[in-house]
Write a protein that holds these residues in place. Sequence first.
Motif, PDB file in Angstrom:
ATOM      1  N   UNK A 263       0.843  -1.185   0.000  1.00 59.34           N
ATOM      2  CA  UNK A 263       0.000   0.000   0.000  1.00 59.34           C
ATOM      3  C   UNK A 263       0.882   1.240   0.000  1.00 59.34           C
ATOM      4  N   UNK A 264       0.453   2.261  -0.725  1.00 60.02           N
ATOM      5  CA  UNK A 264       1.100   3.568  -0.694  1.00 60.02           C
ATOM      6  C   UNK A 264       0.197   4.501   0.100  1.00 60.02           C
ATOM      7  N   UNK A 265       0.662   4.927   1.279  1.00 59.13           N
ATOM      8  CA  UNK A 265      -0.103   5.799   2.166  1.00 59.13           C
ATOM      9  C   UNK A 265       0.561   7.167   2.196  1.00 59.13           C
ATOM     10  N   UNK A 266      -0.152   8.192   1.762  1.00 60.81           N
ATOM     11  CA  UNK A 266       0.424   9.522   1.640  1.00 60.81           C
ATOM     12  C   UNK A 266      -0.313  10.514   2.529  1.00 60.81           C
ATOM     13  N   UNK A 267       0.447  11.207   3.366  1.00 66.25           N
ATOM     14  CA  UNK A 267      -0.090  12.280   4.198  1.00 66.25           C
ATOM     15  C   UNK A 267       0.431  13.604   3.674  1.00 66.25           C
ATOM     16  N   UNK A 268      -0.481  14.493   3.312  1.00 69.66           N
ATOM     17  CA  UNK A 268      -0.101  15.816   2.837  1.00 69.66           C
ATOM     18  C   UNK A 268       0.030  16.755   4.033  1.00 69.66           C
ATOM     19  N   UNK A 269       1.188  17.381   4.153  1.00 69.43           N
ATOM     20  CA  UNK A 269       1.470  18.249   5.290  1.00 69.43           C
ATOM     21  C   UNK A 269       0.626  19.521   5.186  1.00 69.43           C
ATOM     22  N   UNK A 270      -0.084  19.845   6.253  1.00 68.98           N
ATOM     23  CA  UNK A 270      -0.904  21.075   6.310  1.00 68.98           C
ATOM     24  C   UNK A 270      -1.912  21.146   5.172  1.00 68.98           C
ATOM     25  N   UNK A 271      -2.519  20.021   4.845  1.00 72.53           N
ATOM     26  CA  UNK A 271      -3.503  20.001   3.764  1.00 72.53           C
ATOM     27  C   UNK A 271      -4.529  18.924   4.110  1.00 72.53           C
ATOM     28  N   UNK A 272      -5.811  19.264   4.003  1.00 69.69           N
ATOM     29  CA  UNK A 272      -6.849  18.338   4.465  1.00 69.69           C
ATOM     30  C   UNK A 272      -7.907  18.025   3.412  1.00 69.69           C
ATOM     31  N   UNK A 273      -7.614  18.244   2.132  1.00 73.71           N
ATOM     32  CA  UNK A 273      -8.593  17.974   1.078  1.00 73.71           C
ATOM     33  C   UNK A 273      -8.956  16.488   1.047  1.00 73.71           C
ATOM     34  N   UNK A 274     -10.235  16.205   0.842  1.00 70.97           N
ATOM     35  CA  UNK A 274     -10.699  14.824   0.712  1.00 70.97           C
ATOM     36  C   UNK A 274     -10.337  14.322  -0.683  1.00 70.97           C
TER      37      UNK A 274
END
Length: 323
Positions: A263-274
Amino acid sequence: MKLIRGLQNLQRAGIDSASGCVLTIGNFDGVHRGHQALLTRAVELAERYGVPATVLSFEPTPREYFSGERAPARVSNLCTKLLDLGSFGIGQVVLHRFGSAFAQLEATVFVRDVLASQLGVRAIVIGDDFRFGARRAGDLEMLRREGARLGFEVDGIASVCAEGLRCSSTALRDALAVPDLTHCEALLGRPYRLVGRVRGGLRLGRTLGMPTANVNLRRQPALRLGVYAVEARALNSDGTGGEFLPGVANLGVRPTLGLTRCLLETHLIDHSEDLYGRLLEVRFRQFLRPEQRFDDLSALSAQMQRDKSDAAAFFASKSTGPA
């Protein structure tokens, strides 16, 4: 770009010997600079002939068919490959199943029945080391002879080198396994990326304070499993998208949870778009650490926060930020 799944569907897609095409053939795993030379030349010839630039590729790859589980990991997934091919101006991709019947097809029969009769090639562009047909009996010179007989042009492209090494999928796999992302970028002419559709997951990242956009990967790619500083953006269906945003991503099988699917799990820093349901492009910029198993979720959560800080520090060290 039009995708045709199988040579048997050519007529249904409006492709026949009368319409014609300029063709290039290969796995195009990674679409490195050597592949790009083939694609660029195919597009040039297609414009000259007034026909679509076409790629013939295979699922599974011939090497996967013959080697099974011993076959090397792929550089990229299918979604990424198709978007890469489209970005170089390819008008249509024929994705054909490689099985026993196709593997036993004699080279001369392949040229006559597939290239000339089914696809109606006006010209074909291949690498100078290209081999095809049963027992790999077909090569560039044989194709030129058959092309002269059947009435299509054959253009052989020499290998492309970067940093003194031939650009190849094998060289890319070797660099990704380290990982040496700088050398990967030299071979590709761009940062290494993976693209896939964001799917619902366990929502564990949200529970631990770091929501992630999850892309399931059918096959584990050649890139070393671990945590990376990344840039990511949502894409439209045509491959266009907005600006890249900094983030941190884990590529792995999540051993702490006892899972095995990559799995590729990506967290965008300071960004909360669905991003659920969107195509996500993830560019890998810096290797932070290998994947590891933690004793509990508390230890995992603490490490995730450190990973996020390390990724933020990496981007802060770049005077111009993400590029």
